[in-house]
Design a protein around this motif. Sequence first.
Motif, PDB file in Angstrom:
ATOM      1  N   ALA A  78     -32.988  36.172 -51.811  1.00 52.23           N
ATOM      2  CA  ALA A  78     -33.297  34.968 -51.039  1.00 52.23           C
ATOM      3  C   ALA A  78     -34.664  34.447 -51.436  1.00 52.23           C
ATOM      4  CB  ALA A  78     -33.308  35.291 -49.538  1.00 52.23           C
ATOM      5  N   SER A  80     -37.503  34.320 -49.811  1.00 58.07           N
ATOM      6  CA  SER A  80     -37.719  35.085 -48.577  1.00 58.07           C
ATOM      7  C   SER A  80     -39.004  34.717 -47.838  1.00 58.07           C
ATOM      8  CB  SER A  80     -37.733  36.587 -48.908  1.00 58.07           C
ATOM      9  OG  SER A  80     -38.857  36.878 -49.717  1.00 58.07           O
ATOM     10  N   ASN A  96     -30.772  30.002 -50.642  1.00 57.48           N
ATOM     11  CA  ASN A  96     -30.432  30.669 -49.375  1.00 57.48           C
ATOM     12  C   ASN A  96     -29.114  30.211 -48.764  1.00 57.48           C
ATOM     13  OD1 ASN A  96     -32.910  31.802 -49.794  1.00 57.48           O
ATOM     14  ND2 ASN A  96     -33.879  31.033 -47.951  1.00 57.48           N
ATOM     15  N   SER A 118     -30.252  38.414 -42.848  1.00 61.69           N
ATOM     16  CA  SER A 118     -30.824  37.199 -42.276  1.00 61.69           C
ATOM     17  C   SER A 118     -32.143  37.577 -41.607  1.00 61.69           C
ATOM     18  CB  SER A 118     -29.839  36.567 -41.291  1.00 61.69           C
ATOM     19  OG  SER A 118     -30.361  35.344 -40.808  1.00 61.69           O
ATOM     20  N   SER A 119     -32.610  36.746 -40.716  1.00 59.73           N
ATOM     21  CA  SER A 119     -33.986  36.903 -40.238  1.00 59.73           C
ATOM     22  C   SER A 119     -34.125  36.594 -38.746  1.00 59.73           C
ATOM     23  CB  SER A 119     -34.852  35.922 -41.031  1.00 59.73           C
ATOM     24  OG  SER A 119     -36.094  35.725 -40.418  1.00 59.73           O
ATOM     25  N   LYS A 147     -31.390  30.217 -43.309  1.00 58.70           N
ATOM     26  CA  LYS A 147     -30.744  31.507 -43.009  1.00 58.70           C
ATOM     27  C   LYS A 147     -29.589  31.311 -42.015  1.00 58.70           C
ATOM     28  CE  LYS A 147     -32.751  34.786 -45.380  1.00 58.70           C
ATOM     29  NZ  LYS A 147     -31.948  35.558 -46.344  1.00 58.70           N
ATOM     30  N   ARG A 163     -29.542  40.699 -39.122  1.00 58.94           N
ATOM     31  CA  ARG A 163     -30.790  39.956 -38.875  1.00 58.94           C
ATOM     32  C   ARG A 163     -31.945  40.948 -38.795  1.00 58.94           C
ATOM     33  NH1 ARG A 163     -28.612  36.348 -34.101  1.00 58.94           N
ATOM     34  NH2 ARG A 163     -27.524  34.749 -35.285  1.00 58.94           N
TER      35      ARG A 163
END
Length: 305
Positions: A78, A80, A96, A118-119, A147, A163
């Motif tokens: 990604a 990131s 992404n 993911s985040s 994301k 996540r």
Amino acid sequence: MQDRAKVLVTGSSGNLGRFVLSALDFTPYARNFCIATLSRRAAAARRDRHYRIDLTDREALTECLATFRPTKIIHLAALSSPSEAHKHPQLARAVNVDAVETIAAYAERAGARLMMTSSDYVFDGTLGRPYRETDAAEPQTVYGRSKLAAEAAVLRSGGVVARLSLLHEEGVCATTLQSLIHDARLARRPVSIAADETRSPLRFSDAASALVRLAFLPDRGVFHVSGPERLSPFDIVTRELRATAHVLPVCRIGRDRLMPPARPADVSLDSSKLRAACPDLHFARVAPPVAERAIGQTALDGVAD
Ligand SMILES: NC(=O)c1ccc[n+]([C@@H]2O[C@H](COP(=O)([O-])OP(=O)(O)OC[C@H]3O[C@@H](n4cnc5c(N)ncnc54)[C@H](OP(=O)(O)O)[C@@H]3O)[C@@H](O)[C@H]2O)c1
């Protein structure tokens, strides 16, 4: 090779990718895997195959999937960095989101298991308690929005979304926090760290173990993967400096002084769902509280507000 599970790990050259490859080696059935890695850089650690491609090159990505035909995909690659995504929104979209849509379409067609990282940045940070998987996602940043869009593609294809909260581990030098410390030390100036941003940080090694487990569980959907404490980046850095007896002044700053704009205030995550699915997983603290380390307590020069 025909009978071996074919695992594709994207983002293998990144901070987390290296830990995930080690965690894969430690799984009891590792010898049954054929592992391919994917990144723009040359292979960081030798596996069965390495695809050195750019995810923005859809043709190259499609060709890689058609040639290797993975049965499991651990998609870590990604753009990131939230600040880089803010500066380069089109690139963030291409890497992404668009690339994930290509991978998810392959996974759905081929019946492959896709797991993507993911985040916590998919949340707006205003809830006031750790977010559960069922809480509404309202990203405030380009990175968070990219994301969330990627999550939708993975979930539509029947995959798993992990996540992650902020990742941190002593000795992992290429993280944003470690780079800040490094640069401040070289320039002999105080390091400025956000104190009004709350995450539930976890170690790269613990995240990697959880991700490998999630890649092999039959469950689908979203899982939160987070550490045992709610800390600010300021808390993490001051604890680590004290524990490692490093001398460096640290200044608290507000997150409004940092990129990207609209950084969320408290995106700590509740990972009870993962803990229920994998009760043997252990999540250590990212840095020991000061009281647990006698040595180094006096080493911090000063903490300014
Ligand atoms: N680190 C954290 O605190 C954190 C927190 C929450 C979520 N996450 C997520 O966890 C995942 C891994 O994070 P990380 O910390 O390991 O990030 P990282 O160190 O920045 O690594 C990113 C990886 O993606 C690859 N990559 C980036 N752009 C690419 C492109 N255009 N084509 C092909 N490969 C590309 C990079 O390889 P090359 O540069 O060799 O191409 C690298 O292997 C990401 O999905 C990130 O969003 C991380």
